[in-house]
Enzyme design. Sequence first.
Site, PDB file in Angstrom:
ATOM      1  N   ARG A 150       0.747  -1.427   0.096  1.00 14.82           N
ATOM      2  CA  ARG A 150      -0.067   0.209   0.072  1.00 14.82           C
ATOM      3  C   ARG A 150       1.208   1.760   0.428  1.00 14.82           C
ATOM      4  O   ARG A 150       1.991   0.947   0.236  1.00 14.82           O
ATOM      5  CB  ARG A 150      -1.090  -0.190   1.301  1.00 14.82           C
ATOM      6  CG  ARG A 150      -1.878  -1.382   1.374  1.00 14.82           C
ATOM      7  CD  ARG A 150      -2.599  -0.551   2.489  1.00 14.82           C
ATOM      8  NE  ARG A 150      -3.889  -1.924   2.467  1.00 14.82           N
ATOM      9  CZ  ARG A 150      -3.544  -3.082   3.484  1.00 14.82           C
ATOM     10  NH1 ARG A 150      -2.529  -3.245   3.914  1.00 14.82           N
ATOM     11  NH2 ARG A 150      -4.487  -4.135   3.190  1.00 14.82           N
ATOM     12  N   LYS A 174      -2.356  -1.753   8.214  1.00 21.28           N
ATOM     13  CA  LYS A 174      -3.399  -1.446   8.611  1.00 21.28           C
ATOM     14  C   LYS A 174      -3.536  -2.213  10.452  1.00 21.28           C
ATOM     15  O   LYS A 174      -3.015  -2.974   9.779  1.00 21.28           O
ATOM     16  CB  LYS A 174      -4.517  -1.918   7.485  1.00 21.28           C
ATOM     17  CG  LYS A 174      -4.791  -1.010   6.571  1.00 21.28           C
ATOM     18  CD  LYS A 174      -6.303  -0.770   5.871  1.00 21.28           C
ATOM     19  CE  LYS A 174      -6.059  -0.169   4.850  1.00 21.28           C
ATOM     20  NZ  LYS A 174      -7.586  -0.659   4.375  1.00 21.28           N
ATOM     21  N   HIS A 242      -1.491   2.810  -6.336  1.00 18.03           N
ATOM     22  CA  HIS A 242      -2.964   1.537  -5.756  1.00 18.03           C
ATOM     23  C   HIS A 242      -2.743   0.262  -7.446  1.00 18.03           C
ATOM     24  O   HIS A 242      -3.056  -0.549  -7.594  1.00 18.03           O
ATOM     25  CB  HIS A 242      -4.479   1.813  -5.701  1.00 18.03           C
ATOM     26  CG  HIS A 242      -5.031   0.554  -4.906  1.00 18.03           C
ATOM     27  ND1 HIS A 242      -4.649   0.178  -3.697  1.00 18.03           N
ATOM     28  CD2 HIS A 242      -6.338   0.845  -5.853  1.00 18.03           C
ATOM     29  CE1 HIS A 242      -6.220  -0.811  -4.465  1.00 18.03           C
ATOM     30  NE2 HIS A 242      -7.081  -0.436  -5.421  1.00 18.03           N
ATOM     31  N   ARG A 245      -0.271  -2.060  -6.767  1.00 19.94           N
ATOM     32  CA  ARG A 245      -0.425  -3.252  -5.609  1.00 19.94           C
ATOM     33  C   ARG A 245      -1.841  -3.377  -6.628  1.00 19.94           C
ATOM     34  O   ARG A 245      -1.363  -4.729  -6.233  1.00 19.94           O
ATOM     35  CB  ARG A 245      -1.492  -2.294  -4.580  1.00 19.94           C
ATOM     36  CG  ARG A 245      -1.928  -3.108  -3.189  1.00 19.94           C
ATOM     37  CD  ARG A 245      -2.017  -1.909  -2.913  1.00 19.94           C
ATOM     38  NE  ARG A 245      -2.860  -3.100  -1.174  1.00 19.94           N
ATOM     39  CZ  ARG A 245      -2.616  -3.857  -1.056  1.00 19.94           C
ATOM     40  NH1 ARG A 245      -1.239  -4.371  -0.562  1.00 19.94           N
ATOM     41  NH2 ARG A 245      -3.092  -4.535  -0.182  1.00 19.94           N
ATOM     42  N   HIS A 268      -3.994  -8.469   4.369  1.00 21.65           N
ATOM     43  CA  HIS A 268      -5.803  -8.327   3.492  1.00 21.65           C
ATOM     44  C   HIS A 268      -6.639  -8.718   4.597  1.00 21.65           C
ATOM     45  O   HIS A 268      -5.852 -10.497   4.842  1.00 21.65           O
ATOM     46  CB  HIS A 268      -6.284  -8.682   2.336  1.00 21.65           C
ATOM     47  CG  HIS A 268      -6.459  -8.229   0.647  1.00 21.65           C
ATOM     48  ND1 HIS A 268      -6.857  -7.502  -0.278  1.00 21.65           N
ATOM     49  CD2 HIS A 268      -6.704  -6.910   1.491  1.00 21.65           C
ATOM     50  CE1 HIS A 268      -7.176  -6.605  -0.715  1.00 21.65           C
ATOM     51  NE2 HIS A 268      -6.389  -5.896  -0.071  1.00 21.65           N
ATOM     52  N   TYR A 277     -10.222 -15.066   6.692  1.00 18.40           N
ATOM     53  CA  TYR A 277      -8.947 -15.557   7.016  1.00 18.40           C
ATOM     54  C   TYR A 277      -7.632 -16.176   7.256  1.00 18.40           C
ATOM     55  O   TYR A 277      -8.478 -16.760   7.931  1.00 18.40           O
ATOM     56  CB  TYR A 277      -8.467 -13.600   7.138  1.00 18.40           C
ATOM     57  CG  TYR A 277      -7.017 -13.824   7.541  1.00 18.40           C
ATOM     58  CD1 TYR A 277      -6.357 -12.974   6.426  1.00 18.40           C
ATOM     59  CD2 TYR A 277      -6.549 -14.086   8.635  1.00 18.40           C
ATOM     60  CE1 TYR A 277      -5.338 -13.264   6.532  1.00 18.40           C
ATOM     61  CE2 TYR A 277      -4.798 -13.852   8.534  1.00 18.40           C
ATOM     62  CZ  TYR A 277      -4.309 -13.072   7.637  1.00 18.40           C
ATOM     63  OH  TYR A 277      -3.155 -11.853   8.130  1.00 18.40           O
TER      64      TYR A 277
END
Length: 302
Positions: A150, A174, A242, A245, A268, A277
């Site tokens: 990112r 994140k 982006h 990415r 993610h 996940y």
Amino acid sequence: MGDMSDLEVTCLQDYERYLHSERQLSAHTVHNYLYELNRVSTLLPKDVTLLNVGREHWQQVLAKLHRKGLSPRSLSLCLSAIKQWGEFLLREGMIAVNPAKGLSAPKQAKPLPKNMDVDSLTHLLEIEGTDPLTLRDKAMMELFYSSGLRLAELAALNLSSVQYDLREVRVLGKGNKERIVPVGSYAIKALEAWLVCRQQIPCEDCALFVTGKGRRLSHRSIQSRMAKWGQEQALSVRVHPHKLRHSFATHMLESSADLRAVQELLGHANLSTTQIYTSLDFQHLAKVYDSAHPRAKKQQDK
């Protein structure tokens, strides 16, 4: 009005007057509401009418319209008509609860940004030059595409973030979640070339990517430099972090069937809304990366 009962027809006529006189809606809006009610009435089960329809029936109708490809705007209009109809029946004492209250129209997924094909990316990354700015920008673009970072992740990298011997970069994503991502051989070579210049820039900051004055590059500066190189390389699409990415993710998925590996490489929680996940060990990630990424393979001696 199709196979509606006399009572339904009478109620719709009263509803039309209600919209005009009491709600004081425009003739155009009233027409649209009546059109929507007539349309949805044809989608209800045979034993269900506009007068005894339940919440689950409206949910089914909205889902049907969504599957037919109705736009979000059209779905929103349909839902407004349904809700107003419920409010009218409630006002007339014909129902105890508005079955459409609290319903929301299904949202269509936002289209993913268009990725760049491998040829376009190869052309973008073939920039030449030995000046510090060119070497720095090439290293950034190679790293964006090599590792799918990112913008904020790349901007936050420090000199110690890259392990050149292991071909890895440690990224803070994140939620302050740290992950280790492989770095392809092209990106390593570009980073090493930039590092020679970086060490000559007087700088108290430990940032990997800095300005000529030694300050950490801002997000806006990185975006501006990407766009500049896209123009200079005469690409038909606007280049931004982006897009690199997203291209990384697309090309990896095209070359590899391992969705979960790419999911973890991207950092993610969910790459797909239906995919739970799962954590994979780094050795497996590196193996998938090396076999799938176009610029991960070691360069052949010429």
